[in-house]
Motif scaffolding. Structure first.
Motif, PDB file in Angstrom:
ATOM      1  N   THR A  41       0.836  -1.221   0.000  1.00 32.44           N
ATOM      2  CA  THR A  41       0.000   0.000   0.000  1.00 32.44           C
ATOM      3  C   THR A  41       0.854   1.248   0.000  1.00 32.44           C
ATOM      4  O   THR A  41       0.595   2.209  -0.735  1.00 32.44           O
ATOM      5  CB  THR A  41      -0.919  -0.011   1.228  1.00 32.44           C
ATOM      6  OG1 THR A  41      -1.728  -1.187   1.199  1.00 32.44           O
ATOM      7  CG2 THR A  41      -1.816   1.217   1.231  1.00 32.44           C
TER       8      THR A  41
ATOM      9  N   GLU B 129       0.975   4.132  -2.832  1.00 30.40           N
ATOM     10  CA  GLU B 129       0.745   5.541  -2.513  1.00 30.40           C
ATOM     11  C   GLU B 129       1.945   6.405  -2.942  1.00 30.40           C
ATOM     12  O   GLU B 129       1.773   7.498  -3.478  1.00 30.40           O
ATOM     13  CB  GLU B 129       0.481   5.715  -1.022  1.00 30.40           C
ATOM     14  CG  GLU B 129      -0.848   5.114  -0.562  1.00 30.40           C
ATOM     15  CD  GLU B 129      -1.054   5.261   0.939  1.00 30.40           C
ATOM     16  OE1 GLU B 129      -0.100   5.715   1.609  1.00 30.40           O
ATOM     17  OE2 GLU B 129      -2.143   4.939   1.426  1.00 30.40           O
TER      18      GLU B 129
ATOM     19  N   GLU C  44       1.827   6.801  -6.656  1.00 32.95           N
ATOM     20  CA  GLU C  44       0.790   7.758  -7.040  1.00 32.95           C
ATOM     21  C   GLU C  44       1.244   9.186  -6.779  1.00 32.95           C
ATOM     22  O   GLU C  44       1.031  10.094  -7.606  1.00 32.95           O
ATOM     23  CB  GLU C  44      -0.498   7.461  -6.284  1.00 32.95           C
ATOM     24  CG  GLU C  44      -1.163   6.148  -6.698  1.00 32.95           C
ATOM     25  CD  GLU C  44      -2.397   5.850  -5.849  1.00 32.95           C
ATOM     26  OE1 GLU C  44      -2.638   6.618  -4.898  1.00 32.95           O
ATOM     27  OE2 GLU C  44      -3.110   4.879  -6.156  1.00 32.95           O
TER      28      GLU C  44
END
Length: 225
Positions: free
Chosen positions: A59, A63, A66
């Motif tokens: 995760t 992130e 992104e």
């Protein structure tokens, strides 16, 4: 009776060890099961923790990726805006330079025209034939009378009909008959020496003026005293 009691004791003695053995075996089995099951539970717990850690790591990586993409997109957008701004400034500078160049060209043309006008005023016969200066004593009333006169465009406008001299005998002004045809309809006008340029062309006296035909026609008609 003794025989019966002995048999009972024997049965009890035989049964007790068997029960004890059974209990010991059961206890051992239970401990074994506990020992076997406990490591399995630990391994399962460690597996769950490891899986959660991997999930959290995935995760965070997603992130971070992104965020990196967003930063890259913003940087590209800023670069595009900066490039567009630079192009706009370049266009404005080019337009300003062209405008300045045009204004400079117009000013140069105006200056050139003004210089030509001044040259015409100083030398009315600039576009006509070259005149020779008069020698001392040649500028007399008799020599001027009948001399052809030309305007600022080097067009023949008339002849000197009369010369006005001062008390010293010097020429002060001339009367030129302008307009008309073959002496008919001519109008005499007075011009001072400052309005004239007098010289000789091919041995003949020639009179030039910086005034135009329209300006000469607008002058009042000379009235002799």
């Amino acid at each position: 009776m003794k025989h019966l009691m002995l048999s009972t004791s024997l049965i009890v003695a035989t049964a007790v060890p068997a029960f004890a053995g059974t209990e010991t075996e059961a206890t051992g089995n239970a401990e074994a099961e506990v020992q076997i099951q406990t490591p399995a539970a630990d391994v399962s717990g460690e597996t769950n923790v490891s899986g959660e850690a991997q999930a959290d790591t995935g995760t965070l990586e997603q992130e971070a990726e992104e965020m990196a993409n967003e930063v890259e997109a913003e940087a590209e957008e800023l670069a595009t805006e900066a490039e567009a701004g630079a192009a706009e400034l370049a266009n404005e500078a080019e337009a300003g330079a062209a405008e300045v160049e045009q204004e400079a060209s117009e000013m140069a043309t105006e200056t050139e025209n003004a210089a030509e006008s001044m040259s015409d005023a100083v030398n009315p016969d600039a576009d006509g034939p070259a005149m020779e200066p008069l020698a001392e004593g040649e500028l007399t009333a008799e020599a001027l009378t009948g001399a052809w006169t030309y305007d600022s465009k080097d067009e023949h406008i008339g002849e000197v009909s009369q010369v006005i001299v001062n008390t010293n005998g010097s020429v002060e002004a001339v009367i030129i008959d302008v307009g008309g045809f073959l002496g008919i309809g001519e109008k005499p006008v007075e011009l001072t020496m400052g309005d004239l340029d007098i010289g000789k062309v091919d041995g003949d006296i020639r009179v030039n003026t910086h005034l135009t035909r329209e300006e000469l026609d607008a002058l009042p008609e000379y009235q002799a005293d």
